[in-house]
Design an enzyme around this catalytic site. Structure first.
Site, PDB file in Angstrom:
ATOM      1  N   LYS A   1       1.573  10.638  -4.782  1.00 49.97           N
ATOM      2  CA  LYS A   1       1.664  11.658  -3.730  1.00 49.97           C
ATOM      3  C   LYS A   1       3.085  11.823  -3.204  1.00 49.97           C
ATOM      4  O   LYS A   1       3.353  12.755  -2.442  1.00 49.97           O
ATOM      5  CB  LYS A   1       0.741  11.301  -2.567  1.00 49.97           C
ATOM      6  CG  LYS A   1      -0.754  11.343  -2.880  1.00 49.97           C
ATOM      7  CD  LYS A   1      -1.556  11.022  -1.629  1.00 49.97           C
ATOM      8  CE  LYS A   1      -3.038  11.294  -1.822  1.00 49.97           C
ATOM      9  NZ  LYS A   1      -3.695  10.332  -2.717  1.00 49.97           N
TER      10      LYS A   1
ATOM     11  N   GLU B   1     -11.354   6.155   7.877  1.00 52.98           N
ATOM     12  CA  GLU B   1     -10.186   7.014   8.105  1.00 52.98           C
ATOM     13  C   GLU B   1     -10.512   8.241   8.947  1.00 52.98           C
ATOM     14  O   GLU B   1      -9.696   9.152   9.047  1.00 52.98           O
ATOM     15  CB  GLU B   1      -9.596   7.441   6.763  1.00 52.98           C
ATOM     16  CG  GLU B   1      -9.135   6.258   5.928  1.00 52.98           C
ATOM     17  CD  GLU B   1      -8.357   6.683   4.705  1.00 52.98           C
ATOM     18  OE1 GLU B   1      -8.550   7.802   4.236  1.00 52.98           O
ATOM     19  OE2 GLU B   1      -7.542   5.867   4.233  1.00 52.98           O
TER      20      GLU B   1
ATOM     21  N   HIS C   1       0.847  -1.203   0.000  1.00 50.80           N
ATOM     22  CA  HIS C   1       0.000   0.000   0.000  1.00 50.80           C
ATOM     23  C   HIS C   1       0.878   1.247   0.000  1.00 50.80           C
ATOM     24  O   HIS C   1       1.484   1.576   1.014  1.00 50.80           O
ATOM     25  CB  HIS C   1      -0.910   0.017   1.222  1.00 50.80           C
ATOM     26  CG  HIS C   1      -1.908   1.141   1.184  1.00 50.80           C
ATOM     27  ND1 HIS C   1      -3.266   0.935   1.339  1.00 50.80           N
ATOM     28  CD2 HIS C   1      -1.772   2.467   1.002  1.00 50.80           C
ATOM     29  CE1 HIS C   1      -3.903   2.080   1.235  1.00 50.80           C
ATOM     30  NE2 HIS C   1      -3.014   3.037   1.050  1.00 50.80           N
TER      31      HIS C   1
HETATM   32 ZN   LIG Z   1      -3.748   4.995   1.238  1.00 52.88          ZN
END
Ligand SMILES: [Zn+2]
Length: 295
Positions: free
Chosen positions: A108, A256, A103
């Protein structure tokens, strides 16, 4: 003795001597082979090739024969080794399989110097990424940062990577084009997988179907962020339908918010049962996601 990167002999056939392999990395049939000589336990007694006689976290001292990039023999350290091939002394260094990074967010990576998270919160991270991507994430920028991320991963021993890619509208086309370029360029070194990343409401309209088609044509995995909302069950149904119709695997970010009442993970599991989903399904947590912004 502290070693840095090893310089492997530039020949097809050589030995790695005096290394240590964690016991769980060795298959039972390796330990029981006749050529595996008795090892000495920490107490100094010979303990043979019986796994039960090692501690569960034991390090097994070994010599390893390499032929054409493959492990072809493994002996207890110090065993007789033919002198006709080069041997590299590992000085009791650890030997591990290559890493699997299941992951990350290569798109980013390495934006921190120009777009730091001002207060370390998840919301600020999202805002910083959004602003950065809106201004700068063209093909060249995403390619350059993702390629550097792969170089770093490879240098540290990573052999397989699954990356999520922000995929709203045009960004999805850009980032999946970058991914396919990198996948081709790195095919002999790193196994690469890509997962699209959008909020699940995106899948309710035509853009979501186009994204599913893009993922399918790119050999990717269908995914998204499963934020709790009034329509999440219908959104999950839609994603599972899109995945099943294209024979795609699934990968979700869930829960999250750090809100203990959120239950997207449960809803994903219920959807998988409801749809009798037989593909591979992975669900990720917030912890790894926050860390990935600092790659
Ligand atoms: Zn992620």
């Amino acid at each position: 003795m502290m070693l840095s990167f090893l310089k492997v002999p530039d020949v097809p056939h050589y030995w790695l001597r005096n290394g240590q392999v964690p016991l769980p990395m060795l298959a039972d049939n390796v330990l029981s082979r006749p050529w595996v000589k008795p090892w000495l336990g920490s107490h100094g007694r010979q303990i043979g090739g019986d796994r039960r006689l090692f501690g569960s976290e034991a390090l097994v001292p070994v010599d390893i024969e390499i032929c054409n990039g493959m492990v072809t023999a493994l002996h207890s350290a110090g065993s007789a080794i033919a002198d006709i091939v080069p041997a590299l002394d590992l000085h009791s260094g650890l030997i591990w399989p290559c890493f699997v990074d299941m992951h990350t967010h290569l798109d980013k990576g390495h934006i921190w110097p120009r777009s730091p998270n001002p207060n370390g919160t998840f919301d600020s991270a999202l805002a910083a990424v959004h602003n950065d991507s809106a201004q700068r994430w063209d093909f060249e920028d995403v390619y350059r940062r993702a390629a550097f991320g792969l170089k770093c991963s490879y240098a540290h021993g990573t052999q397989a990577i699954r990356t999520h890619l922000d995929a709203f509208d045009r960004q999805g086309e850009i980032s999946f084009e970058v991914f396919q370029r990198l996948q081709a360029e790195w095919q002999d070194k790193i196994v690469l997988q890509a997962v699209c990343l959008v909020t699940l409401d995106y899948f309710m309209g035509p853009p979501g179907e186009r994204l599913a088609n893009l993922v399918a044509s790119s050999g990717g995995v269908l995914g998204g962020v499963a934020f709790m909302n009034a329509g999440i069950v219908q959104q999950l149904d839609r994603v599972f339908e899109l995945a099943k119709a294209r024979n795609l695997d699934l990968d979700f970010h869930t829960d999250e918010s750090l809100n203990p009442d959120d239950m997207a993970l449960r809803l994903v599991a219920e959807a998988a049962i409801r749809h009798e989903f037989t593909g591979r399904l992975l669900v990720d947590t917030a912890v790894v996601c926050l860390c990935s912004l600092k790659m």
